[in-house]
Design a protein around this motif. Structure first.
Motif, mmCIF file in Angstrom:
data_model
loop_
_atom_site.group_PDB
_atom_site.id
_atom_site.type_symbol
_atom_site.label_atom_id
_atom_site.label_comp_id
_atom_site.label_asym_id
_atom_site.label_seq_id
_atom_site.Cartn_x
_atom_site.Cartn_y
_atom_site.Cartn_z
ATOM 1 N N ARG A 54 -44.157 -7.334 15.019
ATOM 2 C CA ARG A 54 -43.550 -8.634 15.358
ATOM 3 C C ARG A 54 -42.351 -8.950 14.467
ATOM 4 O O ARG A 54 -41.293 -9.379 14.939
ATOM 5 N N ARG A 55 -42.523 -8.759 13.168
ATOM 6 C CA ARG A 55 -41.468 -9.156 12.231
ATOM 7 C C ARG A 55 -40.269 -8.203 12.280
ATOM 8 O O ARG A 55 -39.124 -8.646 12.157
ATOM 9 N N LEU A 56 -40.519 -6.899 12.448
ATOM 10 C CA LEU A 56 -39.394 -5.965 12.567
ATOM 11 C C LEU A 56 -38.624 -6.197 13.865
ATOM 12 O O LEU A 56 -37.398 -6.059 13.901
ATOM 13 N N THR A 57 -39.335 -6.547 14.930
ATOM 14 C CA THR A 57 -38.657 -6.847 16.194
ATOM 15 C C THR A 57 -37.771 -8.079 16.040
ATOM 16 O O THR A 57 -36.646 -8.115 16.545
ATOM 17 N N ALA A 58 -38.260 -9.083 15.327
ATOM 18 C CA ALA A 58 -37.448 -10.282 15.075
ATOM 19 C C ALA A 58 -36.220 -9.937 14.242
ATOM 20 O O ALA A 58 -35.113 -10.434 14.506
ATOM 21 N N LEU A 59 -36.381 -9.066 13.243
ATOM 22 C CA LEU A 59 -35.238 -8.636 12.427
ATOM 23 C C LEU A 59 -34.262 -7.829 13.276
ATOM 24 O O LEU A 59 -33.042 -7.980 13.167
ATOM 25 N N ASN A 60 -34.817 -7.004 14.149
ATOM 26 C CA ASN A 60 -34.032 -6.152 15.037
ATOM 27 C C ASN A 60 -33.055 -6.969 15.881
ATOM 28 O O ASN A 60 -31.879 -6.636 16.009
ATOM 29 N N VAL A 61 -33.554 -8.046 16.469
ATOM 30 C CA VAL A 61 -32.729 -8.838 17.379
ATOM 31 C C VAL A 61 -31.614 -9.564 16.626
ATOM 32 O O VAL A 61 -30.583 -9.905 17.186
ATOM 33 N N GLN A 62 -31.803 -9.770 15.330
ATOM 34 C CA GLN A 62 -30.787 -10.450 14.531
ATOM 35 C C GLN A 62 -29.662 -9.522 14.106
ATOM 36 O O GLN A 62 -28.549 -9.968 13.886
ATOM 37 N N ASN A 63 -29.978 -8.225 13.949
ATOM 38 C CA ASN A 63 -28.970 -7.340 13.373
ATOM 39 C C ASN A 63 -29.109 -5.925 13.909
ATOM 40 O O ASN A 63 -29.878 -5.121 13.387
ATOM 41 N N ARG A 64 -28.339 -5.634 14.942
ATOM 42 C CA ARG A 64 -28.387 -4.311 15.567
ATOM 43 C C ARG A 64 -27.972 -3.217 14.586
ATOM 44 O O ARG A 64 -28.543 -2.135 14.566
ATOM 45 N N GLY A 65 -26.968 -3.499 13.763
ATOM 46 C CA GLY A 65 -26.468 -2.483 12.833
ATOM 47 C C GLY A 65 -27.510 -2.028 11.846
ATOM 48 O O GLY A 65 -27.598 -0.838 11.517
ATOM 49 N N PHE A 66 -28.311 -2.972 11.354
ATOM 50 C CA PHE A 66 -29.340 -2.580 10.396
ATOM 51 C C PHE A 66 -30.355 -1.654 11.050
ATOM 52 O O PHE A 66 -30.790 -0.665 10.452
ATOM 53 N N VAL A 67 -30.749 -1.959 12.270
ATOM 54 C CA VAL A 67 -31.708 -1.101 12.962
ATOM 55 C C VAL A 67 -31.103 0.276 13.204
ATOM 56 O O VAL A 67 -31.767 1.293 13.054
ATOM 57 N N ASP A 68 -29.821 0.331 13.555
ATOM 58 C CA ASP A 68 -29.144 1.626 13.703
ATOM 59 C C ASP A 68 -29.244 2.425 12.406
ATOM 60 O O ASP A 68 -29.535 3.617 12.409
#
Length: 198
Positions: free
Chosen positions: A90-104
């Motif tokens: 849940r929390r990583l998905t929330a972080l994901n939606v905020q910052n695509r570059g970080f997930v990349d």
């Protein structure tokens, strides 16, 4: 770290703000010259502060990396492994939606080699241990692999394309669908109660 002159510090702050914005919006494909243009400085000034793109990536995502680490540490430390695992999703998905570059950067398997890469291997190791505990408890499907989590994070990058006011709800729904996919097929409601959503 040496104290920078006020103008040099201002340039550095503008570079980082521009890099964070561009990486967040469009991922890591953004070029250094584009960052310099957004920051309204010359490329030479950018390269003086950040000689390589990797150094810029590491610094731009330092706050997100700390947040990501805390998410994983919190989940791994939960005495109920399924609840810990689902909180990470849940929390990583929330972080994901905020910052695509970080997930990349975090999910990259070769392009990113700096600080993020070193932390990624450690955090993925912690997540793998958490997953094994959740499997031993009978809550996480037995065929789960850590690459499945990478796949979910990569798929979730598309959430950033949603309208800003719908992203949070979309991330929450996406996380719940992923959790349902990871749940052990024979996991009954008693096991599922450990995810905090009884």
């Amino acid at each position: 770290m040496t104290q920078l002159r006020a103008d040099a510090q201002d340039n550095r702050d503008r570079i980082l703000a521009s890099a964070r914005a561009l990486f967040s919006e469009r991922g890591l494909d953004v070029g250094m010259r584009e960052v310099a243009r957004r920051a309204e400085i010359g490329p030479a000034t950018l390269y003086r502060r950040f000689p390589t793109k990797q150094e810029l990536i590491d610094e731009a995502f330092s706050a997100e990396l700390r947040t990501c680490r805390q998410i994983v540490v919190d989940g791994a430390g939960d005495p109920e492994p399924w609840r810990g695992f689902t909180s990470v999703i849940r929390r990583l998905t929330a972080l994901n939606v905020q910052n695509r570059g970080f997930v990349d950067a975090f999910t990259s398997t070769g392009e990113v080699d700096g600080t993020i890469s070193a932390h990624r291997e450690e955090l993925l190791g912690m997540l793998a241990q958490l997953a094994r505990r959740a499997q031993a408890a009978g809550a996480l499907r037995s065929d789960f692999r850590i690459d499945d989590l990478r796949l979910v994070l990569l798929a979730g990058r598309g959430l950033s394309a949603a309208e800003a006011d719908r992203r949070k709800a979309a991330a929450e729904r996406f996380a719940e669908l992923a959790i349902d996919a990871f749940r052990a097929p024979m996991c009954d409601s008693a096991d599922a109660a450990g995810d905090g959503r009884a």
